[in-house]
Motif scaffolding. Sequence first.
Motif, PDB file in Angstrom:
ATOM      1  N   SER A 121       1.010 -40.023  30.112  1.00  0.00           N
ATOM      2  CA  SER A 121       2.106 -40.377  29.390  1.00  0.00           C
ATOM      3  C   SER A 121       2.244 -39.396  28.195  1.00  0.00           C
ATOM      4  CB  SER A 121       1.610 -41.947  28.588  1.00  0.00           C
ATOM      5  OG  SER A 121       0.433 -41.648  27.780  1.00  0.00           O
ATOM      6  N   SER A 122       3.259 -39.918  27.249  1.00  0.00           N
ATOM      7  CA  SER A 122       3.390 -38.766  26.290  1.00  0.00           C
ATOM      8  C   SER A 122       2.560 -38.382  25.152  1.00  0.00           C
ATOM      9  CB  SER A 122       4.753 -39.127  25.484  1.00  0.00           C
ATOM     10  OG  SER A 122       4.263 -40.520  24.572  1.00  0.00           O
TER      11      SER A 122
ATOM     12  N   ILE B  17       4.321 -31.240  17.447  1.00  0.00           N
ATOM     13  CA  ILE B  17       4.782 -32.434  17.970  1.00  0.00           C
ATOM     14  C   ILE B  17       3.834 -33.060  19.015  1.00  0.00           C
ATOM     15  CG2 ILE B  17       6.451 -34.284  18.601  1.00  0.00           C
ATOM     16  CD1 ILE B  17       8.579 -32.271  17.062  1.00  0.00           C
TER      17      ILE B  17
ATOM     18  N   LYS C  79       9.853 -25.849  19.679  1.00  0.00           N
ATOM     19  CA  LYS C  79      11.289 -25.403  20.514  1.00  0.00           C
ATOM     20  C   LYS C  79      12.168 -24.531  19.485  1.00  0.00           C
ATOM     21  CE  LYS C  79      14.000 -29.495  19.948  1.00  0.00           C
ATOM     22  NZ  LYS C  79      14.750 -30.662  20.557  1.00  0.00           N
TER      23      LYS C  79
ATOM     24  N   GLN D 283       8.015 -31.535  29.178  1.00  0.00           N
ATOM     25  CA  GLN D 283       9.042 -32.555  29.146  1.00  0.00           C
ATOM     26  C   GLN D 283       8.774 -33.885  28.685  1.00  0.00           C
ATOM     27  OE1 GLN D 283      12.515 -31.322  29.797  1.00  0.00           O
ATOM     28  NE2 GLN D 283      12.965 -33.492  28.769  1.00  0.00           N
ATOM     29  N   LEU D 284       7.748 -34.622  29.252  1.00  0.00           N
ATOM     30  CA  LEU D 284       7.545 -35.769  28.774  1.00  0.00           C
ATOM     31  C   LEU D 284       7.027 -35.944  27.146  1.00  0.00           C
ATOM     32  CD1 LEU D 284       6.730 -38.888  29.391  1.00  0.00           C
ATOM     33  CD2 LEU D 284       4.562 -37.964  30.247  1.00  0.00           C
ATOM     34  N   VAL D 285       6.106 -34.916  27.089  1.00  0.00           N
ATOM     35  CA  VAL D 285       5.301 -35.099  25.745  1.00  0.00           C
ATOM     36  C   VAL D 285       6.275 -34.485  24.643  1.00  0.00           C
ATOM     37  CG1 VAL D 285       3.410 -34.234  24.357  1.00  0.00           C
ATOM     38  CG2 VAL D 285       3.126 -34.648  26.752  1.00  0.00           C
ATOM     39  N   ASN D 286       7.158 -33.511  24.867  1.00  0.00           N
ATOM     40  CA  ASN D 286       7.696 -33.096  23.680  1.00  0.00           C
ATOM     41  C   ASN D 286       9.401 -33.030  24.009  1.00  0.00           C
ATOM     42  OD1 ASN D 286       5.325 -30.754  23.691  1.00  0.00           O
ATOM     43  ND2 ASN D 286       5.956 -32.047  21.989  1.00  0.00           N
ATOM     44  N   GLY D 287       9.822 -33.685  25.213  1.00  0.00           N
ATOM     45  CA  GLY D 287      11.210 -33.897  25.154  1.00  0.00           C
ATOM     46  C   GLY D 287      11.998 -32.694  25.494  1.00  0.00           C
TER      47      GLY D 287
ATOM     48  N   THR E 273      10.398 -37.341  19.583  1.00  0.00           N
ATOM     49  CA  THR E 273      10.469 -35.838  20.009  1.00  0.00           C
ATOM     50  C   THR E 273      11.518 -35.252  19.034  1.00  0.00           C
ATOM     51  OG1 THR E 273      11.740 -36.223  21.935  1.00  0.00           O
ATOM     52  CG2 THR E 273       9.339 -36.080  22.421  1.00  0.00           C
ATOM     53  N   GLU E 274      12.472 -36.049  18.765  1.00  0.00           N
ATOM     54  CA  GLU E 274      13.688 -35.235  18.008  1.00  0.00           C
ATOM     55  C   GLU E 274      13.563 -35.467  16.678  1.00  0.00           C
ATOM     56  OE1 GLU E 274      15.751 -33.341  19.694  1.00  0.00           O
ATOM     57  OE2 GLU E 274      14.459 -33.663  21.441  1.00  0.00           O
TER      58      GLU E 274
ATOM     59  N   TYR F 244      17.627 -42.453  26.782  1.00  0.00           N
ATOM     60  CA  TYR F 244      15.977 -42.434  27.266  1.00  0.00           C
ATOM     61  C   TYR F 244      15.967 -43.662  28.004  1.00  0.00           C
ATOM     62  CZ  TYR F 244      11.533 -40.907  27.326  1.00  0.00           C
ATOM     63  OH  TYR F 244      10.119 -40.475  27.714  1.00  0.00           O
TER      64      TYR F 244
ATOM     65  N   ASN G  45      11.059 -38.793  33.333  1.00  0.00           N
ATOM     66  CA  ASN G  45       9.992 -38.288  32.892  1.00  0.00           C
ATOM     67  C   ASN G  45       8.740 -38.764  33.477  1.00  0.00           C
ATOM     68  OD1 ASN G  45      11.545 -36.512  31.133  1.00  0.00           O
ATOM     69  ND2 ASN G  45      10.871 -37.619  29.084  1.00  0.00           N
ATOM     70  N   TYR G  46       8.821 -39.985  33.914  1.00  0.00           N
ATOM     71  CA  TYR G  46       7.805 -40.613  34.367  1.00  0.00           C
ATOM     72  C   TYR G  46       7.660 -40.485  35.941  1.00  0.00           C
ATOM     73  CZ  TYR G  46       8.040 -41.990  29.807  1.00  0.00           C
ATOM     74  OH  TYR G  46       8.007 -42.338  28.176  1.00  0.00           O
TER      75      TYR G  46
ATOM     76  N   ALA H 173       3.087 -44.793  35.367  1.00  0.00           N
ATOM     77  CA  ALA H 173       2.973 -43.759  34.251  1.00  0.00           C
ATOM     78  C   ALA H 173       3.739 -44.471  33.004  1.00  0.00           C
ATOM     79  CB  ALA H 173       3.411 -42.559  34.689  1.00  0.00           C
TER      80      ALA H 173
ATOM     81  N   GLU I 229       2.545 -45.493  29.734  1.00  0.00           N
ATOM     82  CA  GLU I 229       3.181 -45.177  28.119  1.00  0.00           C
ATOM     83  C   GLU I 229       3.259 -46.198  27.074  1.00  0.00           C
ATOM     84  OE1 GLU I 229       3.816 -42.399  26.169  1.00  0.00           O
ATOM     85  OE2 GLU I 229       5.739 -41.781  27.321  1.00  0.00           O
TER      86      GLU I 229
ATOM     87  N   ASN J 140      -0.300 -47.371  26.048  1.00  0.00           N
ATOM     88  CA  ASN J 140      -1.044 -46.271  25.206  1.00  0.00           C
ATOM     89  C   ASN J 140      -0.324 -46.266  23.812  1.00  0.00           C
ATOM     90  OD1 ASN J 140      -2.978 -44.938  26.577  1.00  0.00           O
ATOM     91  ND2 ASN J 140      -1.572 -44.136  27.918  1.00  0.00           N
TER      92      ASN J 140
END
Lengths: 457, 358
Positions: A45-46, A100, A106, A404-408, B105-106, B200, B213-214, B219, B223, B226
């Motif tokens: 997971s992230s 992050i 990035k 990609q999963l962790v940081n997008g 992430t953004e 998403y 992503n999974y 997973a 996510e 967690n």
Amino acid sequence: MRVTYGIAILCILVFAYGCRKYNELDEDTLDTRFSGGVNTAFDESSGAFSHAFPELSANDLAVHEVGDRHFEISFVTAPALIRPGLGPVYNNVSCASCHIADGRGKPALPGERLLSMLFRISIPGEDAHGGPVSVPGFGGQLQSNAVYGKALEGSVNISYTEEPVYFSDGQSISLRRPSYVVQNTYIPPPAGMLLSPRVAPPVFGLGLLQAIPESTILNWADEQDTDGDGISGKPNYVWNLRAGTSTLGRFGWKAGAPDLLQQTAGAYNEDMGITNPVFDQESSLGQSQFDGLNDEVEVSDSILKAVAFYTQTLSVPARRNIKDPVNVSGEKLFTQAGCNKCHKPSVRTAVDVSFRAVSNQLIFPYTDMLLHDMGTDLADNRPDFKANGLEWRTAPLWGIGLTQLVNGHSNFLHDGRARNLMEAILWHGGEAQAAKEFVRQLPKSDRDALLSFLASL
Amino acid sequence: MKPQLSTTLIAAIAIIFAFHSCKKNSGNEAVVSVEPAEVIHDFAHKVAFATYTDLEAKANLLFVQVQTFNVTNSNTDLASCKQLWKDTRAVWEKNEAFLFGPVATEDMDPGIDDWPVNKDDLDTLLASNQVFTSGFLDSTQTTLKGFHPMEYLLFGVNGIKSASEFTNREKEYLLALGDYIKRLSTKIRKSWDPNESGNYLVNYTSAGQTGSNYATKRAALEELVNSMIGICEEVSGGKIEEPLAAQNPNLEESQFSQNSIVDFTNNMRSVQNAYFGDYLEDGIGLNKWVNQSNISLDNKVQQKLTAAINSFSLITVPFGQAIITQQLQLHQVQEKINELKDVLEGELLPYIQAGVTD
């Protein structure tokens, strides 16, 4: 009773296979899922980059958690009741703002502000310790933010030009070539100022990289390419502030920092404007932004060490799907291409009786920790101690498949120009030119297998 | 001496038998079973997207009320602003058990909820000639925008700020903050809106398929759990522990509104919503998936959730006072949250890892 015991034995086998611990594995058939040896996190997971070493003592875990909290906190302008000391010039307000989820930054897109990327700067020459020469009025890093009422040092406008690259089968891929224009500087920068873009690198697994024996790294070095394989490998030697001498560089995109404490202290000082026991002068000293305050250090020795310890004790995510035939095939291609000559798959850490967690671990970082000529396309043309303008330290590949999963995003290389792993490969040049050409000649199925292997890391 | 079956082995046998038998009842009659894909679907639609849709709605109301206050300058309208700030804040705090995806992430999370307030810079800004245009805050540091600078302006240092104390510059900044929070809330909602390109929600609900992503449904559920564990750690080990250990009210996050206990409670409700798969309407949550094969675990998670949420009733004074006068009670709250975390981490997560095979 026999049936019961049969079920019991079956269950033991099923669960024992799935839950085998690193220390129980036979090294000859070591499961390469354990990228960080005993310090491997099984999490897809992230949060995969954010796990503490699993076998820390209660006290060490407490220090890690203190470091974790301080890695996250945002600083504000002094005077303030809490978290004071930001700036006057800075790049970001906290460690976690760039790193992050302990992962990768990035680059900004055209017109965007720099958020998790910065620029090292210098003028030609060497300073008294063989390092880059600070830019008068700017220092060694361009701080693109300032507290309100102070002038930021400058900003950088990034633009990209798309360039097609063709594989031998006729398929093509577009690479984006960045160009950087320094603008809005508070004073005119000197002509010929050298600029080196750097995205924030991931911070997991660093304690294990620090524990790789220096002798191992030096044994891998082949600065004159005496074996004639086209790969040299050069150690960087950098100024170690606490030792008062030059020592092997390990951290940063050009291995410009000798250890995690100096790396952390430097980031506090340059990235956030936070003074600390290692760097006790404001980065703006001597500039018009300097506030003139005779501040005590804004991060204590204790907290500085806790944050460095946090980065030292973050586990490495486990590899996935290691027995997938496509990944197995991709791994063979990785070796055939010669990628493994720099991206060394495995290494054993040194015995360290003072810190058992990192001691004597077989790890799979995919780096040799050495500098290599990566060609003119990636060159920043800015020397950094022994690293010349063409050279970069081999980036560890562990965990890249989870970016990609962790940081997008899946932006790679020192300036994040590559938008995916294939682009990253195709930007390789210099010593890696032959490896890149090998990949360029592969049929698509093999290219996909190589990428699938990399994604499993 | 007879060999003893270990606790782990007994648990293993129980898990295997439980999963083997969960599809049918004793009469061999097929029963409706809950699949991981349904849990993932309902979390995404009925919790994440629903929460963010509500956040946007509340933020819109907040902005309208700030505009009204800017014109009337009345204490009644200021009081409404304060209440709407709390209402919007409540929804935000109910997303903290699933802070993953673009919101993490953004830069949306720090953009709306960084802390502490950079009061020195804010004072300098208010004293300057800077025009607070709609987009001005987009380019400022995160400690000058989002919930807490607005809280500081609305409530004042002591929490009892009246309309007459506002300067025109403060109201201008308040307007910019209201507009900024509204726009960011829309951006957050869109990031999980199934009708928006690149959202998403589709990424999450397509777990196990190419492009997600999974890599597996397991997973995706890892996510979620967690993230639930993460907010338990943050509330107990950070938000409560740090001010409590330092005996320093300045380390309280929502200190101007004295809203921290409500924040923490809503953080735990966020865990509850994530577990039950519902927010404003019922959904199929992890509880139903667990319950069909392990009633005792489901009961245990629910009991720990309820205990953690109810434990906040022990605190009868604002958090900033409680760290001085109700330390024992706060330790009890921490204990209940830690017990919840331990069950999520030590039992629920392994149960998912063992039971979700695709």
